[in-house]
Design a protein around this motif. Structure first.
Motif, mmCIF file in Angstrom:
data_model
loop_
_atom_site.group_PDB
_atom_site.id
_atom_site.type_symbol
_atom_site.label_atom_id
_atom_site.label_comp_id
_atom_site.label_asym_id
_atom_site.label_seq_id
_atom_site.Cartn_x
_atom_site.Cartn_y
_atom_site.Cartn_z
ATOM 1 N N PHE A 45 -22.161 61.355 -12.745
ATOM 2 C CA PHE A 45 -21.578 60.113 -12.230
ATOM 3 C C PHE A 45 -21.069 59.234 -13.371
ATOM 4 O O PHE A 45 -19.949 58.697 -13.312
ATOM 5 C CB PHE A 45 -22.623 59.356 -11.416
ATOM 6 N N GLN A 48 -17.827 60.493 -14.931
ATOM 7 C CA GLN A 48 -16.667 60.277 -14.064
ATOM 8 C C GLN A 48 -16.298 58.800 -13.951
ATOM 9 O O GLN A 48 -15.127 58.460 -13.784
ATOM 10 C CB GLN A 48 -16.956 60.848 -12.673
ATOM 11 N N ARG A 49 -17.303 57.944 -14.060
ATOM 12 C CA ARG A 49 -17.088 56.507 -13.794
ATOM 13 C C ARG A 49 -16.639 55.733 -15.033
ATOM 14 O O ARG A 49 -15.830 54.803 -14.934
ATOM 15 C CB ARG A 49 -18.394 55.900 -13.243
ATOM 16 N N PHE A 50 -17.155 56.095 -16.220
ATOM 17 C CA PHE A 50 -16.885 55.314 -17.417
ATOM 18 C C PHE A 50 -16.214 56.157 -18.492
ATOM 19 O O PHE A 50 -16.388 57.375 -18.549
ATOM 20 C CB PHE A 50 -18.190 54.716 -17.962
ATOM 21 N N SER A 51 -15.484 55.492 -19.366
ATOM 22 C CA SER A 51 -14.780 56.181 -20.445
ATOM 23 C C SER A 51 -15.748 56.691 -21.499
ATOM 24 O O SER A 51 -16.894 56.225 -21.593
ATOM 25 C CB SER A 51 -13.757 55.249 -21.095
ATOM 26 N N GLU A 168 -10.623 61.527 -17.710
ATOM 27 C CA GLU A 168 -10.074 60.551 -16.793
ATOM 28 C C GLU A 168 -11.192 59.977 -15.935
ATOM 29 O O GLU A 168 -12.050 60.711 -15.463
ATOM 30 C CB GLU A 168 -9.005 61.197 -15.898
ATOM 31 N N THR A 169 -11.182 58.672 -15.760
ATOM 32 C CA THR A 169 -12.239 58.029 -14.978
ATOM 33 C C THR A 169 -11.813 57.864 -13.525
ATOM 34 O O THR A 169 -10.623 57.844 -13.200
ATOM 35 C CB THR A 169 -12.590 56.646 -15.562
ATOM 36 N N SER A 170 -12.799 57.775 -12.652
ATOM 37 C CA SER A 170 -12.560 57.551 -11.229
ATOM 38 C C SER A 170 -13.617 56.572 -10.738
ATOM 39 O O SER A 170 -14.291 55.930 -11.548
ATOM 40 C CB SER A 170 -12.620 58.872 -10.459
ATOM 41 N N HIS A 171 -13.773 56.444 -9.443
ATOM 42 C CA HIS A 171 -14.749 55.496 -8.897
ATOM 43 C C HIS A 171 -15.680 56.200 -7.908
ATOM 44 O O HIS A 171 -15.697 55.874 -6.712
ATOM 45 C CB HIS A 171 -14.042 54.318 -8.220
ATOM 46 N N PRO A 172 -16.467 57.150 -8.401
ATOM 47 C CA PRO A 172 -17.415 57.833 -7.505
ATOM 48 C C PRO A 172 -18.546 56.891 -7.109
ATOM 49 O O PRO A 172 -18.822 55.906 -7.779
ATOM 50 C CB PRO A 172 -17.940 58.982 -8.375
ATOM 51 N N LYS A 173 -19.179 57.204 -5.997
ATOM 52 C CA LYS A 173 -20.308 56.416 -5.531
ATOM 53 C C LYS A 173 -21.612 57.023 -6.050
ATOM 54 O O LYS A 173 -21.767 58.229 -6.094
ATOM 55 C CB LYS A 173 -20.323 56.355 -4.002
ATOM 56 N N HIS A 228 -20.481 63.675 -1.209
ATOM 57 C CA HIS A 228 -20.336 63.454 -2.649
ATOM 58 C C HIS A 228 -21.739 63.350 -3.262
ATOM 59 O O HIS A 228 -22.249 62.247 -3.500
ATOM 60 C CB HIS A 228 -19.536 62.181 -2.921
#
Length: 446
Positions: A45, A48-51, A168-173, A228
């Motif tokens: 997580f 995926q969420r942070f650089s 690449e970052t995204s906004h997973p829960k 997810h």
């Protein structure tokens, strides 16, 4: 990674200084690997969420603060708190390293590069007690943390200057319930193993163990049902992944047992100083530093099974010898046996990690890396707790019919406990060796 096991060589001194037992002092290592292992579970997580740069900086902030707290500690609770803070930083950083290798390095070169990574990530915990022993020859163990702090600050400055974002970052829960279940599960299991030596199969052991196992089962069921999930547990459908994880966990369990129990045996049974104990551990640590590169190269050329099985066989034989220690065992004998064990561990670790992770599909890299690093840490925590409990059980069994044991009998009891613990370790390695014979290099069969 030096922080993980550095205090092991100082355990006898910390026990005296803070008036605590072996079962209590080993929590300074156990809590480190437990907390970092729990953070590893959410690393997929985080990645995926942070650089990359944000995760690196966050990890270094935790490591610096935790190191300062540990370095100025004057009692066990403060030192314990510092270890927890340090562990969060380690939990963020290590999966980031493995994921970076998987993203950046071509598959045909991955064995060699993973060997270099293993040199850093796996050898440092082996070398740390040796370094601490040298330092304790001239100063108090607190000063170790000042030395590490200097490196942390320098590394932070260097990393912020040179490190680039590679994902690449995204906004997973983030499924908070999954994190809680995993934390309760692993903590319960480790608490159960920790109390096994002192309490046997009493409620102090069985209740945490049952709660832990049930929590892990619910955690796994939840991951398989979520759209997810925190971790993609479907990677366990691949035999090479499942066997690789088992090999990795049991290897780390035994290695952690060795780096905790051998210093206790050398200092408390043979009467060696921490400096001498460090010298005995040093050659094995040096070999463990450089052999992963060679074993990674062998993996690239000849595949996984031959090098992994050979390493496990050597570890099993070495542990059998460790199960026959006595008051008459020479330091050179301990040194040679320790070297053989670490050669075996170094031979198998990098190829096993490469074979386990490198053959996954790219979309499973983050979950696979998180599972491996988390269970590696949890395996270390379980190894620390379980084998110290085995030692305590063997020691108590030896002394149970002796009223007011003399110092010589106390020492003999300690050796008996150490031997019993390593006997269990040899049996476990034998089982894992048989499993390794079923590995097929690069075969992603179900």
């Amino acid at each position: 990674m030096l922080n993980e096991t550095a205090l092991n060589i100082a355990f006898p001194h910390i026990m005296l200084e803070y008036s605590i037992s072996a079962g209590t002092v080993q929590w300074l290592t156990t809590i480190y690997v437990l907390v970092s292992g729990i953070v590893f579970l959410i690393s997929a997580f985080l990645i995926q969420r942070f650089s990359t740069r944000k995760l690196f900086l966050s990890s270094m902030v935790f490591l610096i603060i935790g190191t300062i707290v540990s370095g100025v500690s004057t009692n066990f609770p403060v030192l314990f708190a510092g270890r927890v803070i340090q562990a969060v930083g380690t939990g963020i950083l290590v999966p980031l390293v493995f994921n970076s290798v998987l993203v950046l390095i071509p598959r045909e070169k991955m064995g060699l590069v993973m060997g270099i990574v293993s040199l850093v990530v796996l050898s440092a915990p082996m070398f740390a007690p040796v370094l601490m022993g040298f330092l304790m020859g001239v100063m108090d163990w607190h000063w170790f943390f000042l030395m590490v702090l200097v490196f942390f600050v320098a590394t932070t400055i260097l990393g912020l200057s040179l490190l680039k974002n590679i994902t690449e970052t995204s906004h997973p829960k983030l499924d908070i319930l999954s994190v809680i279940l995993a934390a309760i599960g692993f903590t319960g299991i480790i608490m159960g193993f920790s109390g096994l030596g002192d309490y046997g199969l009493s409620l102090n052991v069985t209740i945490p163990m049952i709660i832990g196992v049930l929590s892990i089962i619910i955690f796994a069921m939840r991951q398989l049902s979520l759209e997810h999930p925190l971790l993609n547990l479907h990677v366990f459908k691949y035999p090479f992944f499942t066997i690789g994880i088992i090999i990795n966990v049991f290897n780390v369990m035994v290695v952690f047992a060795v780096v905790i129990l051998l210093p206790m045996y050398l200092q408390n049974a043979l009467g060696s100083t921490s400096f001498i104990a460090s010298l005995v551990m040093l050659p094995g640590s040096i070999l463990n530093c450089f052999l992963p590169i060679l074993s990674g190269h062998i993996y690239d050329k000849h595949g996984s099974r031959i090098v992994i099985s050979s390493g496990l066989a050597l570890m099993c034989i070495s542990t059998i010898f460790l199960a026959h220690l006595s008051l008459s065992t020479t330091l050179i004998s301990v040194l040679i046996i320790n070297c053989a064990l670490f050669i075996g561990s170094a031979l198998l670790m990098s190829p096993n990690q490469t074979n386990t992770l490198g053959n996954l599909d790219p979309q499973d890299y983050a979950s696979g890396s998180a599972i491996m690093t988390a269970l590696q840490q949890i395996g270390g925590a379980i190894g620390s707790s379980l084998f110290v409990s085995f030692m305590t059980f063997g020691q108590q069994n030896y002394l149970q019919n002796i009223v007011n044991p003399s110092s010589t009998q106390e020492i003999s009891g300690l050796i008996s406990g150490v031997n019993f613990s390593f006997t269990i370790g040899a049996m476990l390695l034998g089982v894992v060796f048989v499993l390794s014979l079923f590995l097929k290099h690069g075969a992603k069969s179900t």
